[in-house]
Design a protein around this motif. Structure first.
Motif, PDB file in Angstrom:
ATOM      1  N   ARG A  88     -30.255 -18.611   5.116  1.00 41.97           N
ATOM      2  CA  ARG A  88     -31.267 -19.582   5.520  1.00 41.97           C
ATOM      3  C   ARG A  88     -30.793 -20.484   6.655  1.00 41.97           C
ATOM      4  O   ARG A  88     -31.431 -21.476   6.984  1.00 41.97           O
ATOM      5  CB  ARG A  88     -31.692 -20.414   4.310  1.00 41.97           C
ATOM      6  N   ASP A  89     -29.641 -20.156   7.241  1.00 42.61           N
ATOM      7  CA  ASP A  89     -29.088 -20.906   8.380  1.00 42.61           C
ATOM      8  C   ASP A  89     -28.932 -22.389   8.106  1.00 42.61           C
ATOM      9  O   ASP A  89     -29.223 -23.226   8.970  1.00 42.61           O
ATOM     10  CB  ASP A  89     -29.943 -20.693   9.645  1.00 42.61           C
ATOM     11  N   CYS A  90     -28.483 -22.723   6.913  1.00 45.20           N
ATOM     12  CA  CYS A  90     -28.230 -24.125   6.578  1.00 45.20           C
ATOM     13  C   CYS A  90     -27.038 -24.616   7.396  1.00 45.20           C
ATOM     14  O   CYS A  90     -25.930 -24.082   7.257  1.00 45.20           O
ATOM     15  CB  CYS A  90     -27.966 -24.274   5.083  1.00 45.20           C
ATOM     16  N   PRO A  91     -27.217 -25.637   8.230  1.00 46.02           N
ATOM     17  CA  PRO A  91     -26.154 -26.043   9.157  1.00 46.02           C
ATOM     18  C   PRO A  91     -25.128 -27.027   8.593  1.00 46.02           C
ATOM     19  O   PRO A  91     -24.186 -27.388   9.301  1.00 46.02           O
ATOM     20  CB  PRO A  91     -26.953 -26.713  10.283  1.00 46.02           C
ATOM     21  N   PHE A  92     -25.291 -27.453   7.356  1.00 43.63           N
ATOM     22  CA  PHE A  92     -24.389 -28.493   6.858  1.00 43.63           C
ATOM     23  C   PHE A  92     -23.665 -28.097   5.569  1.00 43.63           C
ATOM     24  O   PHE A  92     -23.373 -28.923   4.716  1.00 43.63           O
ATOM     25  CB  PHE A  92     -25.142 -29.826   6.690  1.00 43.63           C
ATOM     26  N   VAL A  93     -23.322 -26.817   5.478  1.00 40.86           N
ATOM     27  CA  VAL A  93     -22.516 -26.299   4.372  1.00 40.86           C
ATOM     28  C   VAL A  93     -21.483 -25.339   4.957  1.00 40.86           C
ATOM     29  O   VAL A  93     -21.672 -24.808   6.054  1.00 40.86           O
ATOM     30  CB  VAL A  93     -23.378 -25.569   3.307  1.00 40.86           C
ATOM     31  N   PRO A  94     -20.390 -25.089   4.234  1.00 38.40           N
ATOM     32  CA  PRO A  94     -19.403 -24.142   4.758  1.00 38.40           C
ATOM     33  C   PRO A  94     -19.950 -22.711   4.756  1.00 38.40           C
ATOM     34  O   PRO A  94     -20.828 -22.367   3.966  1.00 38.40           O
ATOM     35  CB  PRO A  94     -18.219 -24.280   3.799  1.00 38.40           C
ATOM     36  N   LYS A  95     -19.406 -21.900   5.636  1.00 36.24           N
ATOM     37  CA  LYS A  95     -19.727 -20.467   5.669  1.00 36.24           C
ATOM     38  C   LYS A  95     -18.667 -19.735   4.844  1.00 36.24           C
ATOM     39  O   LYS A  95     -17.478 -19.989   4.972  1.00 36.24           O
ATOM     40  CB  LYS A  95     -19.696 -19.929   7.096  1.00 36.24           C
ATOM     41  N   LEU A  96     -19.126 -18.815   4.007  1.00 32.99           N
ATOM     42  CA  LEU A  96     -18.219 -17.994   3.210  1.00 32.99           C
ATOM     43  C   LEU A  96     -17.628 -16.920   4.112  1.00 32.99           C
ATOM     44  O   LEU A  96     -18.354 -16.131   4.705  1.00 32.99           O
ATOM     45  CB  LEU A  96     -18.981 -17.358   2.037  1.00 32.99           C
ATOM     46  N   LEU A  97     -16.297 -16.891   4.202  1.00 37.34           N
ATOM     47  CA  LEU A  97     -15.614 -15.917   5.051  1.00 37.34           C
ATOM     48  C   LEU A  97     -15.032 -14.759   4.254  1.00 37.34           C
ATOM     49  O   LEU A  97     -14.956 -13.641   4.751  1.00 37.34           O
ATOM     50  CB  LEU A  97     -14.491 -16.607   5.841  1.00 37.34           C
ATOM     51  N   ASP A  98     -14.622 -15.026   3.023  1.00 31.95           N
ATOM     52  CA  ASP A  98     -14.009 -13.990   2.187  1.00 31.95           C
ATOM     53  C   ASP A  98     -14.114 -14.425   0.737  1.00 31.95           C
ATOM     54  O   ASP A  98     -14.149 -15.623   0.437  1.00 31.95           O
ATOM     55  CB  ASP A  98     -12.534 -13.805   2.576  1.00 31.95           C
ATOM     56  N   ALA A  99     -14.162 -13.435  -0.161  1.00 27.96           N
ATOM     57  CA  ALA A  99     -14.223 -13.713  -1.595  1.00 27.96           C
ATOM     58  C   ALA A  99     -13.527 -12.579  -2.330  1.00 27.96           C
ATOM     59  O   ALA A  99     -13.727 -11.411  -1.998  1.00 27.96           O
ATOM     60  CB  ALA A  99     -15.667 -13.845  -2.062  1.00 27.96           C
ATOM     61  N   ASN A 100     -12.715 -12.935  -3.324  1.00 27.84           N
ATOM     62  CA  ASN A 100     -12.015 -11.946  -4.135  1.00 27.84           C
ATOM     63  C   ASN A 100     -12.373 -12.175  -5.594  1.00 27.84           C
ATOM     64  O   ASN A 100     -11.886 -13.124  -6.221  1.00 27.84           O
ATOM     65  CB  ASN A 100     -10.502 -12.063  -3.919  1.00 27.84           C
ATOM     66  N   GLU A 101     -13.219 -11.302  -6.119  1.00 21.38           N
ATOM     67  CA  GLU A 101     -13.724 -11.454  -7.479  1.00 21.38           C
ATOM     68  C   GLU A 101     -12.631 -11.255  -8.516  1.00 21.38           C
ATOM     69  O   GLU A 101     -12.645 -11.895  -9.568  1.00 21.38           O
ATOM     70  CB  GLU A 101     -14.870 -10.475  -7.724  1.00 21.38           C
ATOM     71  N   GLU A 102     -11.674 -10.369  -8.250  1.00 20.28           N
ATOM     72  CA  GLU A 102     -10.594 -10.121  -9.215  1.00 20.28           C
ATOM     73  C   GLU A 102      -9.670 -11.320  -9.354  1.00 20.28           C
ATOM     74  O   GLU A 102      -9.248 -11.659 -10.448  1.00 20.28           O
ATOM     75  CB  GLU A 102      -9.792  -8.885  -8.812  1.00 20.28           C
ATOM     76  N   GLU A 103      -9.358 -11.951  -8.237  1.00 25.03           N
ATOM     77  CA  GLU A 103      -8.416 -13.080  -8.254  1.00 25.03           C
ATOM     78  C   GLU A 103      -9.106 -14.436  -8.231  1.00 25.03           C
ATOM     79  O   GLU A 103      -8.443 -15.466  -8.245  1.00 25.03           O
ATOM     80  CB  GLU A 103      -7.432 -12.946  -7.102  1.00 25.03           C
TER      81      GLU A 103
END
Length: 143
Positions: free
Chosen positions: A46-61
């Motif tokens: 939704r192009d929210c400009p005032f939150v961080p962007k998720l760059l990576d996620a590791n579900e196991e860890e």
């Protein structure tokens, strides 16, 4: 990496490249991880400009890497905080942990931002919610 947060629920470090590294632990860590990942992806669509962007996620860890949204604010009027969290709802998300500890200031563009979406609710899908029943001790611990 300098540590900026260490609580029973998470540790947060900022890398030398400025990216934010968050590791989940404690009660419902897997669910909190999943909620935050889902909410951050939702807000990015939704192009929210005032939150961080998720760059990576590791579900196991149970860790994520996000962009940096500035430094935590020390003082914020209740009216400004209320308006900021209300603006998030325009993007379809209720924060559910609407306290100044989850507000940062990004000096590059003079913008207040919101962080920590592990308890957030998607307004069009309330099944995505871990709204906490925070007692005062929990709130103090997360501050």
């Amino acid at each position: 990496m300098p540590e900026i947060k260490d609580t029973a629920r998470a540790t947060v470090h900022i890398g030398f490249d400025g990216r934010v590294h968050k590791r989940y632990r404690g009660a419902r860590a897997r669910e909190r991880f999943a909620t935050e990942v889902k909410v951050l992806r939702y807000l990015e669509q939704r192009d929210c400009p005032f939150v961080p962007k998720l760059l990576d996620a590791n579900e196991e860890e149970l860790w994520i890497v996000t962009t940096n949204c500035g430094t935590r604010v020390q003082h914020l009027s209740s009216a400004k905080a209320k308006a900021l969290f209300a603006q998030l709802e325009d993007y379809g998300v209720r924060h559910e942990d609407a306290f100044a500890r989850n507000v940062t200031y990004r000096a590059q563009d003079g913008r207040f931002c919101l962080i920590d979406f592990e308890f957030a609710t998607l307004l069009d899908d309330p099944s995505v919610s871990l709204k906490p029943d925070l007692n005062p001790e929990d709130a103090a611990e997360d501050a």
